[in-house]
Design a protein around this motif. Structure first.
Motif, mmCIF file in Angstrom:
data_model
loop_
_atom_site.group_PDB
_atom_site.id
_atom_site.type_symbol
_atom_site.label_atom_id
_atom_site.label_comp_id
_atom_site.label_asym_id
_atom_site.label_seq_id
_atom_site.Cartn_x
_atom_site.Cartn_y
_atom_site.Cartn_z
ATOM 1 N N SER A 77 0.858 -1.187 0.000
ATOM 2 C CA SER A 77 0.000 0.000 0.000
ATOM 3 C C SER A 77 0.891 1.233 0.000
ATOM 4 O O SER A 77 2.053 1.155 0.405
ATOM 5 C CB SER A 77 -0.917 -0.007 1.225
ATOM 6 O OG SER A 77 -0.184 -0.288 2.392
ATOM 7 N N CYS A 78 0.322 2.346 -0.449
ATOM 8 C CA CYS A 78 1.185 3.506 -0.674
ATOM 9 C C CYS A 78 0.367 4.787 -0.589
ATOM 10 O O CYS A 78 -0.671 4.906 -1.242
ATOM 11 C CB CYS A 78 1.828 3.348 -2.056
ATOM 12 S SG CYS A 78 2.689 4.788 -2.661
ATOM 13 N N TYR A 79 0.853 5.722 0.213
ATOM 14 C CA TYR A 79 0.156 7.005 0.375
ATOM 15 C C TYR A 79 0.049 7.733 -0.968
ATOM 16 O O TYR A 79 -0.991 8.277 -1.314
ATOM 17 C CB TYR A 79 0.902 7.874 1.402
ATOM 18 C CG TYR A 79 0.302 9.250 1.549
ATOM 19 C CD1 TYR A 79 -0.884 9.430 2.242
ATOM 20 C CD2 TYR A 79 0.912 10.365 0.987
ATOM 21 C CE1 TYR A 79 -1.458 10.687 2.361
ATOM 22 C CE2 TYR A 79 0.353 11.621 1.098
ATOM 23 C CZ TYR A 79 -0.835 11.777 1.788
ATOM 24 O OH TYR A 79 -1.397 13.021 1.898
ATOM 25 N N GLU A 80 1.150 7.691 -1.724
ATOM 26 C CA GLU A 80 1.176 8.430 -2.990
ATOM 27 C C GLU A 80 0.201 7.832 -4.009
ATOM 28 O O GLU A 80 -0.460 8.570 -4.748
ATOM 29 C CB GLU A 80 2.611 8.447 -3.553
ATOM 30 C CG GLU A 80 2.764 9.361 -4.752
ATOM 31 C CD GLU A 80 4.207 9.726 -5.080
ATOM 32 O OE1 GLU A 80 5.125 9.260 -4.377
ATOM 33 O OE2 GLU A 80 4.412 10.472 -6.041
ATOM 34 N N CYS A 81 0.091 6.498 -4.040
ATOM 35 C CA CYS A 81 -0.837 5.850 -4.972
ATOM 36 C C CYS A 81 -2.281 6.244 -4.681
ATOM 37 O O CYS A 81 -3.129 6.230 -5.561
ATOM 38 C CB CYS A 81 -0.725 4.330 -4.880
ATOM 39 S SG CYS A 81 0.696 3.649 -5.726
ATOM 40 N N ASP A 82 -2.545 6.574 -3.423
ATOM 41 C CA ASP A 82 -3.904 6.879 -2.999
ATOM 42 C C ASP A 82 -4.280 8.347 -3.249
ATOM 43 O O ASP A 82 -5.411 8.751 -2.999
ATOM 44 C CB ASP A 82 -4.016 6.550 -1.492
ATOM 45 C CG ASP A 82 -5.397 6.030 -1.140
ATOM 46 O OD1 ASP A 82 -6.014 5.383 -1.999
ATOM 47 O OD2 ASP A 82 -5.856 6.272 -0.010
ATOM 48 N N ASP A 141 2.857 2.788 -11.750
ATOM 49 C CA ASP A 141 3.669 3.960 -12.035
ATOM 50 C C ASP A 141 3.540 4.963 -10.882
ATOM 51 O O ASP A 141 2.570 5.699 -10.806
ATOM 52 C CB ASP A 141 3.164 4.573 -13.358
ATOM 53 C CG ASP A 141 3.964 5.793 -13.733
ATOM 54 O OD1 ASP A 141 5.128 5.878 -13.312
ATOM 55 O OD2 ASP A 141 3.418 6.682 -14.425
ATOM 56 N N CYS A 142 4.519 4.944 -9.972
ATOM 57 C CA CYS A 142 4.434 5.834 -8.810
ATOM 58 C C CYS A 142 5.850 6.186 -8.354
ATOM 59 O O CYS A 142 6.709 5.307 -8.241
ATOM 60 C CB CYS A 142 3.661 5.126 -7.690
ATOM 61 S SG CYS A 142 3.704 5.997 -6.123
ATOM 62 N N ASP A 143 6.083 7.468 -8.094
ATOM 63 C CA ASP A 143 7.432 7.922 -7.728
ATOM 64 C C ASP A 143 7.898 7.429 -6.366
ATOM 65 O O ASP A 143 9.088 7.492 -6.048
ATOM 66 C CB ASP A 143 7.496 9.458 -7.759
ATOM 67 C CG ASP A 143 7.412 9.994 -9.176
ATOM 68 O OD1 ASP A 143 7.678 9.202 -10.106
ATOM 69 O OD2 ASP A 143 7.082 11.176 -9.356
ATOM 70 N N SER A 144 6.982 6.972 -5.525
ATOM 71 C CA SER A 144 7.391 6.467 -4.208
ATOM 72 C C SER A 144 8.024 5.078 -4.283
ATOM 73 O O SER A 144 8.778 4.696 -3.402
ATOM 74 C CB SER A 144 6.175 6.358 -3.266
ATOM 75 O OG SER A 144 5.872 7.606 -2.703
ATOM 76 N N HIS A 145 7.703 4.325 -5.341
ATOM 77 C CA HIS A 145 8.118 2.910 -5.386
ATOM 78 C C HIS A 145 9.578 2.773 -5.781
ATOM 79 O O HIS A 145 9.911 2.496 -6.944
ATOM 80 C CB HIS A 145 7.239 2.121 -6.364
ATOM 81 C CG HIS A 145 5.786 2.223 -6.054
ATOM 82 N ND1 HIS A 145 4.815 1.583 -6.762
ATOM 83 C CD2 HIS A 145 5.122 2.907 -5.076
ATOM 84 C CE1 HIS A 145 3.624 1.869 -6.261
ATOM 85 N NE2 HIS A 145 3.790 2.682 -5.233
HETATM 86 ZN ZN LIG Z 1 2.711 4.446 -4.799
#
Ligand SMILES: [Zn+2]
Lengths: 94, 405
Positions: free
Chosen positions: B172-177, B267-271
């Motif tokens: 799970s990811c804050y940025e994806c949300d 596609d997310c910069d946090s990953h």
């Molecule tokens: Zn993410």
């Protein structure tokens, strides 16, 4: 696809009603439709004027739904869809 | 039957004695735990109170703000005198936690989470709790925790409502949300943060101490579970956790629920993971840029190592109206303060442009400056790019920086 009936509950007001939706509708699209419904009169900005984001979830499935569609998450007739305000603050309080 | 035969009274002399009556409680895990609480506002106060009462061994409090009168109605660790003295939230919170429970060790850092806390600090924590009021700070924590594959516990309150989530990198990811609109707001806040007034990124949302108590309690309890590691994998005990789930509480309608978050996106910069961290005992935030470059050249046998900076290093400010150029040596996060102190913005419309470096390379002209002076935090894990590879180097020489008392 034939439309199905879902119960919708606006969590922060407690208002509940039935909505007919195509099961191929995404959560995000449902949120948009609810926000555009002038009868519901949902607040769109916080006390600072910043936009408030909303999130939809399925009560029965216990899942958030945004980019998924109702059918993808197996959300069926009669399920309750909950509309929540996304909360940002928590630190400085005035 | 005598009274003694059926009345069992365990001897309770310490806080540990009380908790040891709980079957699953692991005294050593709790005593040795290091927990970082980021933000010492209404929510942070509640979390800290609970961590202190739970006897959590080492508590790190991070905050950059001072206590204002308006904080007092929701912050049980603060007093009127603290507001009069304009005292730092982190220092006072640390003092009061110690007062609540002298058995716990505390450390406070007056720092901005967006650039002031090295990744090595995150790396040494058993639980990380965010008690913040803005998306940008949450995004910073999310990215840091993702790199280290560490879960973090988020909390937020507003009015009579609140929510809490445990984000788990890879799941799970804050940025994806975040929605596209929220990402836009973060970019705007980022652009404003260093040169404009901080209030732009600071929320002023009305809340009550009740929602802070509820959400702060949930966050502290999730931290306790993370410390014990009693989740899916554990054979000793099994606890349902908020990992990749969101707890929502709406006090107005007493609607309470837990919902699974949607899957992470591709596609997310946090990953981004910092695997294989090199611990460099010989490097610290007092090392000079020249010494770091030399070290990288020697260690990786690379003539031109490149070190991307998390924040720009600024060497010149230009006032747009007069085109006046001012030579400076500042990390971007210090520019706003410099502009204010030196009154460089003569009127509201005056823009000040920044010229700076994004990389440390062999061509960087200020090699005599220390890493601290170019804006690198103590215990940071520095990314060093060498031909065809990336190396993650911790300033392990800063190990003594974390000093719980
Ligand atoms: Zn993410």
């Amino acid at each position: 696809m034939a439309k199905k009936k879902y119960r919708v509950r606006i969590v922060h007001t407690g208002k509940e009603f039935t909505m007919s939706l195509d099961p191929s509708t995404q959560g995000l699209q449902i949120v948009k439709a609810l926000l555009n419904n002038t009868k519901l009169n949902l607040v769109k900005t916080d006390t600072e004027g910043n936009p408030i984001e909303y999130k939809l979830s399925s009560k029965q499935k216990g899942k958030d739904i945004s980019t998924n569609t109702l059918s993808e998450l197996g959300i069926t007739d009669g399920d309750v869809l909950l509309l929540h305000q996304k909360i940002i603050a928590g630190y400085l309080v005035v | 039957m005598k009274k003694e035969d059926f009345l069992f009274e365990p001897s309770i002399n310490t806080r540990d004695d009380v908790y040891e009556l709980i079957s699953w409680w692991k005294k050593d895990k709790v005593r040795n735990a290091k927990v970082m609480v980021i933000g010492a506002g209404a929510l942070g106060n509640e979390v800290l109170k609970n961590l202190a009462l739970l006897n959590i061994g080492n508590i790190l409090i991070v905050d950059y703000d001072t206590i204002e009168f308006s904080n007092l109605s929701r912050s049980l660790l603060f007093r009127e005198n603290d507001a009069n003295n304009n005292a730092l939230k982190c220092s006072i919170a640390a003092e009061r936690v110690k007062d609540l429970n002298p058995e716990v060790k505390v450390m406070s850092l007056n720092a901005d989470i967006n650039n002031g806390i090295g990744l090595g600090v995150f790396r040494r924590m058993d639980a990380i709790i965010g008690c913040l009021d803005n998306r940008l700070a949450r995004l910073s924590i999310n990215r840091a925790c993702y790199k280290l594959r560490k879960p973090w516990i988020d909390g937020a309150i507003e009015n009579l409502a609140g929510q809490s989530t445990v984000y788990v990198p890879g799941k799970s990811c804050y940025e994806c949300d975040l929605t596209e609109r929220e990402k836009k707001m973060i970019r705007r806040a980022q652009a404003c943060m260093n040169v404009a007034n901080r209030s732009i990124v600071r929320g002023r949302i009305p809340t009550t101490p009740i929602s802070a108590s509820i959400i702060g309690a949930i966050q502290a309890q999730e931290a306790l579970k993370i410390i014990h590691n009693y989740d899916e994998k554990s054979k000793e005990a099994y606890f349902e956790t908020l990992k990749s789930k969101i707890f929502r509480y709406e006090g107005k309608t007493i609607d309470i629920g837990v919902y699974e978050l949607e899957d992470i996106k591709e596609d997310c910069d946090s990953h981004y993971y910092y695997d294989e961290i090199i611990e460099a005992n010989e490097l610290s935030h007092n090392t000079t840029v020249g010494e770091l470059i030399e070290w990288a050249q020697k260690t990786f046998n690379e003539s031109e190592p490149e070190i991307p900076l998390q924040q720009q290093f600024i060497y010149e400010l230009i006032q747009d109206k007069s085109e006046n150029r001012i030579s400076v040596r500042l990390p971007e996060s210090k520019v706003r303060e410099y502009i204010e102190t030196n009154n460089l913005r003569t009127d509201f419309n005056e823009e000040v442009y920044l010229k700076g470096y994004h990389y440390l390379t062999i061509d960087f002209p200020f090699k005599e400056l220390t890493l601290k002076e170019v804006g690198i935090a103590p215990l940071e894990i520095i990314l060093i790019e060498i031909e065809g590879a990336k190396k993650y180097v911790e300033l392990t020489g800063d190990s003594n920086y974390l000093n719980f008392k």
